[in-house]
Design a protein around this motif. Structure first.
Motif, PDB file in Angstrom:
ATOM      1  N   GLY A 212      -1.020 -24.341  13.479  1.00 26.54           N
ATOM      2  CA  GLY A 212      -0.703 -26.077  13.168  1.00 26.54           C
ATOM      3  C   GLY A 212      -2.587 -26.522  11.756  1.00 26.54           C
ATOM      4  O   GLY A 212      -1.957 -27.140  11.657  1.00 26.54           O
ATOM      5  N   LYS A 213      -2.952 -25.397  11.151  1.00 26.92           N
ATOM      6  CA  LYS A 213      -3.654 -26.215   9.989  1.00 26.92           C
ATOM      7  C   LYS A 213      -3.061 -25.586   9.278  1.00 26.92           C
ATOM      8  O   LYS A 213      -3.316 -26.756   7.633  1.00 26.92           O
ATOM      9  CB  LYS A 213      -4.713 -24.785   9.942  1.00 26.92           C
ATOM     10  N   HIS A 214      -1.289 -25.331   9.245  1.00 27.97           N
ATOM     11  CA  HIS A 214      -0.838 -25.517   7.885  1.00 27.97           C
ATOM     12  C   HIS A 214      -0.078 -26.943   8.059  1.00 27.97           C
ATOM     13  O   HIS A 214       0.889 -26.697   8.976  1.00 27.97           O
ATOM     14  CB  HIS A 214       0.195 -24.158   7.889  1.00 27.97           C
ATOM     15  N   ARG A 215       0.187 -27.650   7.565  1.00 28.00           N
ATOM     16  CA  ARG A 215       1.397 -28.772   7.675  1.00 28.00           C
ATOM     17  C   ARG A 215       2.015 -29.059   5.926  1.00 28.00           C
ATOM     18  O   ARG A 215       2.279 -30.382   5.671  1.00 28.00           O
ATOM     19  CB  ARG A 215       0.086 -30.067   7.564  1.00 28.00           C
ATOM     20  N   LYS A 216       1.618 -28.124   5.401  1.00 27.18           N
ATOM     21  CA  LYS A 216       2.440 -28.483   4.065  1.00 27.18           C
ATOM     22  C   LYS A 216       3.953 -28.758   3.903  1.00 27.18           C
ATOM     23  O   LYS A 216       4.765 -27.711   4.538  1.00 27.18           O
ATOM     24  CB  LYS A 216       2.193 -27.467   3.397  1.00 27.18           C
ATOM     25  N   LYS A 217       4.298 -29.314   2.991  1.00 24.60           N
ATOM     26  CA  LYS A 217       5.898 -29.608   3.276  1.00 24.60           C
ATOM     27  C   LYS A 217       6.545 -27.921   3.080  1.00 24.60           C
ATOM     28  O   LYS A 217       8.176 -28.247   3.285  1.00 24.60           O
ATOM     29  CB  LYS A 217       6.352 -30.792   2.324  1.00 24.60           C
ATOM     30  N   ASN A 218       5.981 -27.210   1.634  1.00 25.88           N
ATOM     31  CA  ASN A 218       6.559 -26.310   1.101  1.00 25.88           C
ATOM     32  C   ASN A 218       6.636 -25.329   1.924  1.00 25.88           C
ATOM     33  O   ASN A 218       7.287 -24.064   1.778  1.00 25.88           O
ATOM     34  CB  ASN A 218       5.573 -26.293   0.041  1.00 25.88           C
ATOM     35  N   SER A 219       5.806 -25.201   3.085  1.00 23.88           N
ATOM     36  CA  SER A 219       5.540 -23.699   3.629  1.00 23.88           C
ATOM     37  C   SER A 219       6.223 -24.510   5.302  1.00 23.88           C
ATOM     38  O   SER A 219       5.249 -25.400   5.582  1.00 23.88           O
ATOM     39  CB  SER A 219       4.239 -23.231   3.882  1.00 23.88           C
ATOM     40  N   VAL A 220       6.756 -23.888   5.703  1.00 16.40           N
ATOM     41  CA  VAL A 220       6.969 -23.946   7.210  1.00 16.40           C
ATOM     42  C   VAL A 220       6.530 -22.705   8.350  1.00 16.40           C
ATOM     43  O   VAL A 220       6.734 -21.465   7.924  1.00 16.40           O
ATOM     44  CB  VAL A 220       8.928 -24.497   7.619  1.00 16.40           C
ATOM     45  N   PHE A 221       5.840 -23.416   9.357  1.00 10.99           N
ATOM     46  CA  PHE A 221       5.325 -22.253  10.402  1.00 10.99           C
ATOM     47  C   PHE A 221       5.983 -22.001  12.146  1.00 10.99           C
ATOM     48  O   PHE A 221       6.464 -23.180  12.138  1.00 10.99           O
ATOM     49  CB  PHE A 221       3.799 -22.178  10.183  1.00 10.99           C
ATOM     50  N   GLU A 222       6.516 -21.101  12.195  1.00  9.63           N
ATOM     51  CA  GLU A 222       7.595 -21.590  13.254  1.00  9.63           C
ATOM     52  C   GLU A 222       7.224 -20.169  13.792  1.00  9.63           C
ATOM     53  O   GLU A 222       7.299 -18.872  13.484  1.00  9.63           O
ATOM     54  CB  GLU A 222       9.320 -20.901  13.551  1.00  9.63           C
ATOM     55  N   ARG A 223       7.086 -19.766  15.130  1.00 11.89           N
ATOM     56  CA  ARG A 223       5.821 -19.433  15.824  1.00 11.89           C
ATOM     57  C   ARG A 223       7.798 -18.317  16.979  1.00 11.89           C
ATOM     58  O   ARG A 223       7.838 -20.359  17.842  1.00 11.89           O
ATOM     59  CB  ARG A 223       5.119 -19.393  16.699  1.00 11.89           C
ATOM     60  N   LEU A 224       7.432 -17.549  17.638  1.00 13.80           N
ATOM     61  CA  LEU A 224       8.257 -16.762  18.399  1.00 13.80           C
ATOM     62  C   LEU A 224       7.603 -15.969  19.603  1.00 13.80           C
ATOM     63  O   LEU A 224       7.434 -15.045  18.859  1.00 13.80           O
ATOM     64  CB  LEU A 224      10.194 -16.324  17.340  1.00 13.80           C
ATOM     65  N   GLN A 225       7.667 -16.762  20.631  1.00 18.06           N
ATOM     66  CA  GLN A 225       7.797 -15.602  21.605  1.00 18.06           C
ATOM     67  C   GLN A 225       8.475 -14.805  22.195  1.00 18.06           C
ATOM     68  O   GLN A 225       8.819 -14.979  23.402  1.00 18.06           O
ATOM     69  CB  GLN A 225       6.485 -16.383  23.308  1.00 18.06           C
ATOM     70  N   ILE A 226       8.090 -13.138  21.821  1.00 16.19           N
ATOM     71  CA  ILE A 226       9.627 -12.713  22.267  1.00 16.19           C
ATOM     72  C   ILE A 226       9.628 -11.133  22.322  1.00 16.19           C
ATOM     73  O   ILE A 226       8.353 -11.707  21.356  1.00 16.19           O
ATOM     74  CB  ILE A 226      10.837 -12.882  21.244  1.00 16.19           C
ATOM     75  N   ASP A 227       9.681 -10.353  22.484  1.00 16.52           N
ATOM     76  CA  ASP A 227       8.994  -9.108  22.341  1.00 16.52           C
ATOM     77  C   ASP A 227      10.068  -8.504  21.083  1.00 16.52           C
ATOM     78  O   ASP A 227      11.333  -8.981  21.612  1.00 16.52           O
ATOM     79  CB  ASP A 227       9.496  -7.912  23.955  1.00 16.52           C
ATOM     80  N   ILE A 228       9.018  -7.892  20.226  1.00 17.34           N
ATOM     81  CA  ILE A 228      10.784  -7.148  19.165  1.00 17.34           C
ATOM     82  C   ILE A 228      11.197  -6.336  19.692  1.00 17.34           C
ATOM     83  O   ILE A 228      12.291  -6.634  18.773  1.00 17.34           O
ATOM     84  CB  ILE A 228       9.603  -6.816  18.268  1.00 17.34           C
ATOM     85  N   GLN A 229      11.412  -6.070  20.952  1.00 22.05           N
ATOM     86  CA  GLN A 229      12.571  -5.035  21.402  1.00 22.05           C
ATOM     87  C   GLN A 229      13.861  -6.032  21.496  1.00 22.05           C
ATOM     88  O   GLN A 229      15.135  -5.363  21.408  1.00 22.05           O
ATOM     89  CB  GLN A 229      12.041  -4.961  22.089  1.00 22.05           C
ATOM     90  N   HIS A 230      13.691  -7.125  21.282  1.00 24.06           N
ATOM     91  CA  HIS A 230      14.860  -8.183  22.046  1.00 24.06           C
ATOM     92  C   HIS A 230      15.133  -8.816  20.727  1.00 24.06           C
ATOM     93  O   HIS A 230      15.835  -9.519  21.208  1.00 24.06           O
ATOM     94  CB  HIS A 230      14.562  -9.218  22.877  1.00 24.06           C
ATOM     95  N   LEU A 231      14.170  -8.991  19.635  1.00 23.73           N
ATOM     96  CA  LEU A 231      14.292 -10.084  18.687  1.00 23.73           C
ATOM     97  C   LEU A 231      15.583 -10.191  17.464  1.00 23.73           C
ATOM     98  O   LEU A 231      15.603  -8.866  17.005  1.00 23.73           O
ATOM     99  CB  LEU A 231      13.267 -10.121  17.751  1.00 23.73           C
TER     100      LEU A 231
END
Length: 467
Positions: A212-231
């Motif tokens: 949440g500390k990154h609100r810059k328009k050039n960088s986008v943060f996306e969080r995925l709650q998932i096991d790597i096994q199924h990604l």
């Protein structure tokens, strides 16, 4: 001069509008906000006299919180721990290894139950297989021990920059992201680079995230709650539509998660791009004669960051950890083990013995007690000679391998096991068209898990030859 008003804690009363339940363990009142007209929050409502008739029970989906028994059915429909609809990028076991039941032993004897002869045979196999690996981490070409870096994050970031992976128009995928601090520092290092996307992969809910500390328009943060096994990375919209090269990063990615992440990047994701048969992004940029984007890159000094031959995975930088949590089914270096005449049985024992590298110096409780008593009798000071002598250590009790191995021997064996497992990963990456390397990225005093795995596509580390 008038005295200042006493604080709620000084007077022994809860803050107004907050829960009146006194948390004995924390020696303070609960700080949760209460509903209008209530004295206690929902978690401590059972302590209120008017609520004594209602019983709170543990939530069957997540025992970390409670719920009123008479509202359980309603709660299960909205509980944050309930099973949610699977996203498009969830494909069951897409990154899992093949399960070969013929190779998995039905019953394995614990290390503590091995005979002296069995243990000796295992160590002989290990030393024979590791004979050519001793210099892999000491080769100066693989980088300095990063003594200059005081923090692990800074050291990993320095290696990412050294590999020319910091730059615009790319997507950083942080596996096992946790709070996301590694991506946080990468974003700071990139400053105002254009079209940078961060995907943070974590299978559990994490508190105190820094996304949440990154609100810059050039960088986008996306969080995925998932096991790597199924990604499945190719199903993520930004990667499917944006054609951004991926940089896989991770700090202390535990055991099997490293193998799943490698397969997710260089096997599953790269294969999906070959099937799509789309024109590479770098070729479109190269053929664009407007020169705007290229001139921008030249000014920033990042022209080296765009390889001549573009691949979906631009590089991999992962700090390794917890080899004792590896799993033969998901391990990417099976072919390497088989070529050495090793299999699932040896792998099982080697991955268990790898923990000796980081905790093999600890004595058993009865040895420590005996040493302490002897120290008192001899008048020696406590702690001075606890780690220096040739004490045998135990793996799980007083009956496990007494007098067979010293502390230093177990540590050396543990390091060999780690190196052997990592070498299988190195060969796997080489077979997939990458130029991998292992290197120390921080001092052992900072972290005993101080080995970094890096990999670049072969064409980006050496000039491409023409036929």
């Amino acid at each position: 001069m008038a005295a200042s008003a006493p604080t709620p804690h000084a007077t022994g009363f809860p803050t107004e509008g907050r829960c009146s339940y006194y948390v004995e363990k924390k020696k303070r009142f609960c700080r949760m906000v209460v509903a209008a007209g209530k004295r206690f929050c929902g978690e401590h409502a059972g302590a209120a006299e008017e609520e004594n008739t209602r019983k709170r029970i543990l939530c069957p989906l997540d025992p970390k919180h409670t719920v009123y028994e008479d509202q359980l059915e309603k709660h299960l429909k909205k509980c944050n721990s309930r099973e949610k609809p699977k996203p498009d990028f969830f494909i069951q076991d897409i990154n899992a290894g093949l399960e070969d039941e013929t190779e998995v032993p039905e019953q394995l004897v614990p290390i503590s139950s091995l005979s002296e002869e069995q243990l000796e045979n295992l160590t002989k196999k290990l030393r024979k297989a590791s004979a050519a690996l001793h210099d892999a981490l000491n080769d100066p070409k693989n980088g300095d021990p990063a003594i200059k870096h005081l923090k692990q994050q800074a050291s990993i970031l320095g290696n990412i920059e050294k590999l020319n992976l910091l730059g615009p128009r790319r997507c950083f995928v942080e596996f096992g992201a946790g709070k996301g601090k590694l991506s946080h520092w990468v974003d700071i290092a990139l400053k105002d680079a254009e079209k940078v996307h961060f995907i943070l992969v974590e299978k559990v809910t994490t508190r105190f995230k820094v996304d949440g500390k990154h609100r810059k328009k050039n960088s986008v943060f996306e969080r995925l709650q998932i096991d790597i096994q199924h990604l499945c990375l190719s199903k993520i919209p930004v990667l499917r539509e944006g054609n951004l090269p991926v940089v896989g990063i991770g700090k202390h990615l535990c055991g099997v998660a490293t193998d799943l992440a490698l397969r997710c990047l260089v096997e599953t994701y790269a294969a999906s791009y070959e099937e799509r048969n789309e024109e590479p992004l770098a070729k479109r940029i190269k053929n664009d004669k407007t020169g705007k984007e290229i001139n921008t890159l030249t000014k920033e000094g990042n022209e080296k960051n765009v390889p001549e031959k573009w691949t979906p995975v631009a590089g991999i930088v992962i700090a390794l950890c917890c080899h004792h949590r590896c799993d033969w089914r998901h391990y990417v270096g099976k072919e390497y083990f088989r070529a050495l005449g090793l299999g699932a049985v040896e792998f099982h024992y080697f991955q268990r013995m790898s923990s000796w590298a980081t905790c093999g110096m600890q004595k058993t409780s009865w040895e420590a007690a005996d040493a302490t008593a002897q120290g008192r009798d001899d008048g020696s000071s406590d702690g001075e000679e606890q780690d220096g002598g040739e004490h045998s250590v135990s793996d799980g009790g007083a009956h496990s391998l007494p007098e067979l191995l010293t502390v230093e021997e177990k540590k050396k064996i543990g390091h060999l096991c780690k190196l052997l497992i990592d070498q299988g990963r190195i060969q796997y990456l080489q077979q997939k068209g990458f130029s991998p390397a292992l290197q120390y990225y921080t001092d052992p005093s900072v972290s005993l898990e101080n080995v970094l795995l890096t990999a670049l596509p072969v064409h980006s580390s050496a000039p491409e030859t023409t036929a």
